[in-house]
Design a protein around this motif. Structure first.
Motif, PDB file in Angstrom:
ATOM      1  N   ASP A  69     -34.427 -18.889  21.879  1.00 51.59           N
ATOM      2  CA  ASP A  69     -35.013 -19.738  22.915  1.00 51.59           C
ATOM      3  C   ASP A  69     -36.050 -20.703  22.328  1.00 51.59           C
ATOM      4  O   ASP A  69     -36.847 -20.314  21.466  1.00 51.59           O
ATOM      5  CB  ASP A  69     -35.674 -18.836  23.972  1.00 51.59           C
ATOM      6  CG  ASP A  69     -36.199 -19.642  25.139  1.00 51.59           C
ATOM      7  OD1 ASP A  69     -35.381 -20.119  25.939  1.00 51.59           O
ATOM      8  OD2 ASP A  69     -37.436 -19.802  25.239  1.00 51.59           O
ATOM      9  N   ASP A  70     -36.028 -21.951  22.795  1.00 47.98           N
ATOM     10  CA  ASP A  70     -36.955 -22.967  22.290  1.00 47.98           C
ATOM     11  C   ASP A  70     -38.407 -22.510  22.363  1.00 47.98           C
ATOM     12  O   ASP A  70     -39.184 -22.718  21.423  1.00 47.98           O
ATOM     13  CB  ASP A  70     -36.808 -24.274  23.087  1.00 47.98           C
ATOM     14  CG  ASP A  70     -35.516 -25.020  22.776  1.00 47.98           C
ATOM     15  OD1 ASP A  70     -34.765 -24.558  21.892  1.00 47.98           O
ATOM     16  OD2 ASP A  70     -35.263 -26.053  23.420  1.00 47.98           O
ATOM     17  N   VAL A  71     -38.785 -21.906  23.469  1.00 44.32           N
ATOM     18  CA  VAL A  71     -40.175 -21.473  23.663  1.00 44.32           C
ATOM     19  C   VAL A  71     -40.551 -20.432  22.611  1.00 44.32           C
ATOM     20  O   VAL A  71     -41.660 -20.458  22.057  1.00 44.32           O
ATOM     21  CB  VAL A  71     -40.399 -20.914  25.089  1.00 44.32           C
ATOM     22  CG1 VAL A  71     -41.794 -20.328  25.231  1.00 44.32           C
ATOM     23  CG2 VAL A  71     -40.172 -22.016  26.122  1.00 44.32           C
ATOM     24  N   LYS A  72     -39.623 -19.519  22.311  1.00 48.56           N
ATOM     25  CA  LYS A  72     -39.875 -18.486  21.294  1.00 48.56           C
ATOM     26  C   LYS A  72     -40.060 -19.120  19.922  1.00 48.56           C
ATOM     27  O   LYS A  72     -40.933 -18.733  19.149  1.00 48.56           O
ATOM     28  CB  LYS A  72     -38.714 -17.481  21.272  1.00 48.56           C
ATOM     29  CG  LYS A  72     -38.990 -16.248  20.420  1.00 48.56           C
ATOM     30  CD  LYS A  72     -40.127 -15.425  21.011  1.00 48.56           C
ATOM     31  CE  LYS A  72     -40.470 -14.223  20.151  1.00 48.56           C
ATOM     32  NZ  LYS A  72     -41.683 -13.521  20.638  1.00 48.56           N
ATOM     33  N   VAL A  73     -39.221 -20.110  19.604  1.00 45.69           N
ATOM     34  CA  VAL A  73     -39.338 -20.826  18.326  1.00 45.69           C
ATOM     35  C   VAL A  73     -40.712 -21.491  18.226  1.00 45.69           C
ATOM     36  O   VAL A  73     -41.389 -21.390  17.192  1.00 45.69           O
ATOM     37  CB  VAL A  73     -38.215 -21.875  18.168  1.00 45.69           C
ATOM     38  CG1 VAL A  73     -38.434 -22.726  16.916  1.00 45.69           C
ATOM     39  CG2 VAL A  73     -36.845 -21.205  18.104  1.00 45.69           C
ATOM     40  N   GLU A  74     -41.117 -22.160  19.300  1.00 44.19           N
ATOM     41  CA  GLU A  74     -42.427 -22.826  19.318  1.00 44.19           C
ATOM     42  C   GLU A  74     -43.560 -21.823  19.138  1.00 44.19           C
ATOM     43  O   GLU A  74     -44.529 -22.086  18.406  1.00 44.19           O
ATOM     44  CB  GLU A  74     -42.603 -23.589  20.634  1.00 44.19           C
ATOM     45  CG  GLU A  74     -41.675 -24.785  20.777  1.00 44.19           C
ATOM     46  CD  GLU A  74     -41.557 -25.299  22.209  1.00 44.19           C
ATOM     47  OE1 GLU A  74     -40.946 -26.353  22.400  1.00 44.19           O
ATOM     48  OE2 GLU A  74     -42.075 -24.638  23.140  1.00 44.19           O
ATOM     49  N   GLU A  75     -43.443 -20.652  19.789  1.00 36.51           N
ATOM     50  CA  GLU A  75     -44.478 -19.602  19.681  1.00 36.51           C
ATOM     51  C   GLU A  75     -44.605 -19.104  18.238  1.00 36.51           C
ATOM     52  O   GLU A  75     -45.719 -18.941  17.724  1.00 36.51           O
ATOM     53  CB  GLU A  75     -44.136 -18.421  20.592  1.00 36.51           C
ATOM     54  CG  GLU A  75     -44.405 -18.659  22.066  1.00 36.51           C
ATOM     55  CD  GLU A  75     -43.903 -17.500  22.935  1.00 36.51           C
ATOM     56  OE1 GLU A  75     -43.400 -16.497  22.374  1.00 36.51           O
ATOM     57  OE2 GLU A  75     -44.024 -17.606  24.168  1.00 36.51           O
ATOM     58  N   ILE A  76     -43.474 -18.878  17.589  1.00 33.68           N
ATOM     59  CA  ILE A  76     -43.503 -18.383  16.207  1.00 33.68           C
ATOM     60  C   ILE A  76     -44.099 -19.430  15.270  1.00 33.68           C
ATOM     61  O   ILE A  76     -44.916 -19.110  14.400  1.00 33.68           O
ATOM     62  CB  ILE A  76     -42.080 -17.961  15.754  1.00 33.68           C
ATOM     63  CG1 ILE A  76     -41.630 -16.711  16.535  1.00 33.68           C
ATOM     64  CG2 ILE A  76     -42.041 -17.690  14.251  1.00 33.68           C
ATOM     65  CD1 ILE A  76     -40.170 -16.334  16.338  1.00 33.68           C
ATOM     66  N   CYS A  77     -43.708 -20.686  15.445  1.00 36.74           N
ATOM     67  CA  CYS A  77     -44.279 -21.763  14.622  1.00 36.74           C
ATOM     68  C   CYS A  77     -45.804 -21.808  14.770  1.00 36.74           C
ATOM     69  O   CYS A  77     -46.534 -21.892  13.768  1.00 36.74           O
ATOM     70  CB  CYS A  77     -43.682 -23.114  15.021  1.00 36.74           C
ATOM     71  SG  CYS A  77     -41.966 -23.372  14.527  1.00 36.74           S
ATOM     72  N   LYS A  84     -35.645 -14.574  12.522  1.00 38.25           N
ATOM     73  CA  LYS A  84     -34.547 -13.599  12.437  1.00 38.25           C
ATOM     74  C   LYS A  84     -34.972 -12.264  13.059  1.00 38.25           C
ATOM     75  O   LYS A  84     -34.197 -11.634  13.779  1.00 38.25           O
ATOM     76  CB  LYS A  84     -34.117 -13.423  10.984  1.00 38.25           C
ATOM     77  CG  LYS A  84     -33.274 -14.601  10.469  1.00 38.25           C
ATOM     78  CD  LYS A  84     -32.787 -14.377   9.063  1.00 38.25           C
ATOM     79  CE  LYS A  84     -33.609 -15.142   8.079  1.00 38.25           C
ATOM     80  NZ  LYS A  84     -33.048 -15.262   6.741  1.00 38.25           N
ATOM     81  N   ALA A  85     -36.214 -11.867  12.797  1.00 39.39           N
ATOM     82  CA  ALA A  85     -36.734 -10.613  13.371  1.00 39.39           C
ATOM     83  C   ALA A  85     -36.795 -10.696  14.895  1.00 39.39           C
ATOM     84  O   ALA A  85     -36.647  -9.687  15.593  1.00 39.39           O
ATOM     85  CB  ALA A  85     -38.112 -10.315  12.806  1.00 39.39           C
ATOM     86  N   ALA A  86     -36.985 -11.927  15.421  1.00 43.90           N
ATOM     87  CA  ALA A  86     -37.080 -12.123  16.871  1.00 43.90           C
ATOM     88  C   ALA A  86     -35.710 -12.250  17.539  1.00 43.90           C
ATOM     89  O   ALA A  86     -35.617 -12.395  18.759  1.00 43.90           O
ATOM     90  CB  ALA A  86     -37.917 -13.357  17.178  1.00 43.90           C
ATOM     91  N   GLY A  87     -34.633 -12.229  16.729  1.00 46.99           N
ATOM     92  CA  GLY A  87     -33.290 -12.256  17.312  1.00 46.99           C
ATOM     93  C   GLY A  87     -32.474 -13.502  17.061  1.00 46.99           C
ATOM     94  O   GLY A  87     -31.376 -13.652  17.617  1.00 46.99           O
ATOM     95  N   ALA A  88     -32.981 -14.424  16.227  1.00 44.82           N
ATOM     96  CA  ALA A  88     -32.194 -15.624  15.918  1.00 44.82           C
ATOM     97  C   ALA A  88     -30.906 -15.231  15.197  1.00 44.82           C
ATOM     98  O   ALA A  88     -30.917 -14.361  14.332  1.00 44.82           O
ATOM     99  CB  ALA A  88     -32.995 -16.576  15.044  1.00 44.82           C
TER     100      ALA A  88
END
Length: 297
Positions: free
Chosen positions: A136-144, A183-187
Motif C-alpha cells: 500500500d502507498d501509505v505503508k511505503v510512505e510510512e517506512i520511508c 519486504k518485512a512489511a509484506g511487499a
C-alpha cells in the motif's frame, strides 16, 4: 463528452533503433532529427538508430533521445488535437511541445540541460532508486519516513506508477534499509533499479537550481490544452504555474496514478501514448480498465 488524452513516456523507454523508421519514412521527421543533431552538437540520431544499450543508458543521451522520438512521432500524426496532455517525468517536456507551451528547439535545449544537471547531481553522492511491488502507498510512505527519521538517510516515494507499483528514491544505504523493511512489511518485491541516481528526491537539489535558471530564461506560451503535471496531478493551464511545477518535478514525486485518475475524472476516455515503448499504456490500464489505450511510435 469524451476527451482524448495524449501521454508521453520518460527515461527507461529507450531502445536501439528508436526513431529510425520515422527518419527513413518521413521527410519532416528527418529534418527535425538533423536539427536536433545541430542543437545538441553531436549526432544523437546515430546513437538512437545504431547505438548499444550501454550508450543509450547515458543520461545525456537517454533523455533527449526519448524526447526526440516522442515529439517527432507526435509531429507526424496528421491532425492530432489533444484535449489534454501529460508526460511521465521527462515526458512532461514532450507534452509541453504537444500543447504548444514550448517550441521544439527550446524544449530540446531544456531537456539537454536537465540531463546534464541530473548527471552532475548523481556524481555528487551515491544514490539509487528501487521498485516496491504490492504494498500500500501509505505503508511505503510510512517506512520511508521512519528510515529517514531513524538514520538521517534520504528515502522518499518518487514515482506513483500505478496501484501496487511505487518507486522509492534516495541514498544507497537508505534504499537498502528501506527495501528490507518493505519486504518485512509484506511487499511482493523491493528491487533496486539499475539507475544512475536518486531522481525525484531531495538529492536532485543541485540539478534543480541549474534547471530553474534555464527555465526562467525560456519563453513559455499559454498552453493550447491543459497539461496534467507530475507534482500536482491536476490540470494546469497557466504558463507561469507550468514553469514552477516543471522545476519542482526534479525533487518532487511523479504522481502518475493520481494524474491519470484526474484526467479520467475530467472526461478522458481515450489515451494515446506517443513515443518509444508501451509502458504507459500498461500502467494506465492498471489504473483504470474502462478507458481505451493506443500507441503511436
Amino acid at each position: 463528452m469524451s476527451k482524448h488524452a495524449f501521454v508521453f513516456p520518460g527515461q527507461g523507454a529507450q531502445f536501439s533503433g528508436m526513431g529510425k523508421n520515422l527518419y527513413e519514412s518521413n521527410e519532416n521527421a528527418k529534418q527535425l532529427f538533423e536539427q536536433a543533431n545541430d542543437i545538441l552538437g553531436f549526432r544523437i540520431s546515430e546513437i538512437m538508430f545504431t547505438g548499444t544499450d550501454e550508450q543509450l543508458k547515458q543520461t545525456n543521451v537517454t533523455q533527449p533521445a526519448v524526447f526526440l522520438h516522442s515529439v517527432i512521432a507526435y509531429k507526424t500524426i496528421g491532425g492530432a488535437s489533444p484535449d489534454m496532455v501529460a508526460g511521465h517525468s521527462l515526458g512532461e517536456f514532450s507534452a509541453l511541445v504537444a500543447n504548444n507551451t514550448l517550441s521544439f528547439e527550446d524544449a530540446l535545449k531544456l531537456v539537454s540541460i536537465r540531463a546534464g544537471a541530473m548527471q552532475k547531481a548523481c556524481d555528487v553522492a551515491p544514490s539509487t532508486m528501487a521498485a516496491v511491488l504490492a504494498l500500500d502507498d501509505v505503508k511505503v510512505e510510512e517506512i520511508c519516513a521512519a528510515v529517514q527519521a531513524e538514520t538521517g538517510e534520504v528515502v522518499v516515494a518518487a514515482n506513483y506508477n500505478c496501484p501496487g507499483q511505487l518507486v522509492i528514491s534516495g541514498s544507497v544505504k537508505g534504499i537498502e534499509i528501506a527495501c528490507d523493511r518493505m519486504k518485512a512489511a509484506g511487499a511482493k518485491r523491493a528491487l533496486v533499479l539499475p539507475v544512475g541516481g536518486a531522481f525525484h528526491s531531495p538529492l536532485m537539489a543541485p540539478a534543480r537550481e541549474e534547471l530553474a535558471a534555464a527555465i526562467q530564461n525560456t519563453h513559455f506560451n499559454e498552453p493550447s490544452c491543459p497539461v496534467y503535471q507530475n507534482v500536482v496531478a491536476r490540470a494546469v493551464s497557466s504558463a507561469a504555474e507550468i514553469k514552477t511545477n516543471l522545476i519542482d518535478q526534479l525533487t518532487g514525486a511523479v504522481k502518475w496514478t493520481q494524474s491519470v485518475q484526474a484526467m479520467v475524472a475530467d472526461g478522458a476516455t481515450q489515451f494515446t501514448e506517443v513515443g518509444p515503448g508501451k509502458v504507459l499504456q500498461g500502467l494506465i490500464l492498471k489504473i483504470d480498465k474502462t478507458v481505451q489505450v493506443t500507441g503511436v511510435s
